[in-house]
Design an enzyme around this catalytic site. Structure first.
Site, PDB file in Angstrom:
ATOM      1  N   CYS A 196     -29.687-129.567  -3.802  1.00 47.59           N
ATOM      2  CA  CYS A 196     -28.354-128.907  -3.262  1.00 47.59           C
ATOM      3  C   CYS A 196     -28.092-129.087  -1.791  1.00 47.59           C
ATOM      4  O   CYS A 196     -27.052-128.456  -1.260  1.00 47.59           O
ATOM      5  CB  CYS A 196     -28.558-127.445  -3.819  1.00 47.59           C
ATOM      6  SG  CYS A 196     -29.647-126.424  -2.899  1.00 47.59           S
ATOM      7  N   CYS A 229     -33.007-129.613   0.787  1.00 43.33           N
ATOM      8  CA  CYS A 229     -32.898-129.845  -0.594  1.00 43.33           C
ATOM      9  C   CYS A 229     -32.456-131.124  -1.228  1.00 43.33           C
ATOM     10  O   CYS A 229     -31.298-131.301  -1.206  1.00 43.33           O
ATOM     11  CB  CYS A 229     -32.885-128.640  -1.330  1.00 43.33           C
ATOM     12  SG  CYS A 229     -32.795-128.584  -3.214  1.00 43.33           S
ATOM     13  N   CYS A 255     -36.498-123.850  -4.669  1.00 45.66           N
ATOM     14  CA  CYS A 255     -35.333-123.877  -3.592  1.00 45.66           C
ATOM     15  C   CYS A 255     -34.431-122.740  -4.067  1.00 45.66           C
ATOM     16  O   CYS A 255     -34.262-122.368  -5.187  1.00 45.66           O
ATOM     17  CB  CYS A 255     -34.486-124.989  -3.808  1.00 45.66           C
ATOM     18  SG  CYS A 255     -32.700-124.945  -3.048  1.00 45.66           S
ATOM     19  N   CYS A 298     -30.635-123.511  -5.524  1.00 40.48           N
ATOM     20  CA  CYS A 298     -30.424-124.500  -6.864  1.00 40.48           C
ATOM     21  C   CYS A 298     -31.602-124.097  -8.001  1.00 40.48           C
ATOM     22  O   CYS A 298     -31.254-124.505  -8.840  1.00 40.48           O
ATOM     23  CB  CYS A 298     -30.063-125.816  -6.488  1.00 40.48           C
ATOM     24  SG  CYS A 298     -31.625-126.846  -6.200  1.00 40.48           S
ATOM     25  N   CYS A 348     -47.120-127.069   0.124  1.00 39.08           N
ATOM     26  CA  CYS A 348     -47.201-128.498  -0.212  1.00 39.08           C
ATOM     27  C   CYS A 348     -46.292-128.684  -1.114  1.00 39.08           C
ATOM     28  O   CYS A 348     -46.080-128.481  -2.166  1.00 39.08           O
ATOM     29  CB  CYS A 348     -48.811-128.394  -0.842  1.00 39.08           C
ATOM     30  SG  CYS A 348     -49.153-130.114  -1.581  1.00 39.08           S
TER      31      CYS A 348
HETATM   32 ZN   LIG Z   1     -31.748-126.739  -3.717  1.00 37.63          ZN
END
Ligand SMILES: [Zn+2]
Length: 147
Positions: A68, A65, A114, A117, A137
């Site tokens: 984070c 990510c 995510c 975060c 996607c």
């Molecule tokens: Zn994250």
């Protein structure tokens, strides 16, 4: 392996709880992220198709990510979906991503977020390759590829 019925269940009822959570103020996110990352991760924007970093990239490694650093996808699950955005068939772990219904733009979609975060990643669709049948996607700006 996650299937579409699991994704719908998570979006409808409850998502798996992450091992850790990263929480920041919008001002802190604004300072940490590039403007493009901020628009997508925090404001749920969508980057242009094809003109994005990982659309046509099939290098080995994993994808974390951009907000984070949590592991989201492995490159082995990336495939060519002809959508213009990087596409994956499965997340790196069951609890890596949380799911929520997104009724914006007169469409009924399931948003992928995510789980650590809360950053917007993209959407999940039930038209991916077998055996799982999922297509994640994802915006390139939400991801960092690591070797
Ligand atoms: Zn994250």
């Amino acid at each position: 392996m996650l299937r579409w019925k699991d994704i719908v269940y998570y979006a409808k009822y409850s998502n798996p709880e992450p091992d850790r959570k990263v929480e920041k103020t919008e001002e802190e996110w604004r300072q940490q992220l590039t403007p493009a990352q901020y628009r997508i991760l925090r404001e749920k924007a969508t980057e242009p198709p094809y003109r994005n970093t990982y659309c046509r990239s099939y290098e080995p490694g994993s994808y974390t990510c951009a907000g984070c650093g949590s592991l989201l996808f492995n490159a082995t699950e990336k495939y060519h979906a002809i959508s213009g955005w990087p596409s994956f068939t499965q997340p790196a772990a069951r609890g890596a991503i949380r799911y929520t219904f997104d009724d914006s733009h007169r469409m009924q979609r399931i948003e992928a977020i995510c789980n650590v975060c809360g950053g917007h990643l993209g959407h999940v669709f039930p038209d991916g390759p077998e055996p799982g049948g999922l297509r994640y996607c994802i915006n390139s700006e939400s991801l960092n590829r690591i070797a």
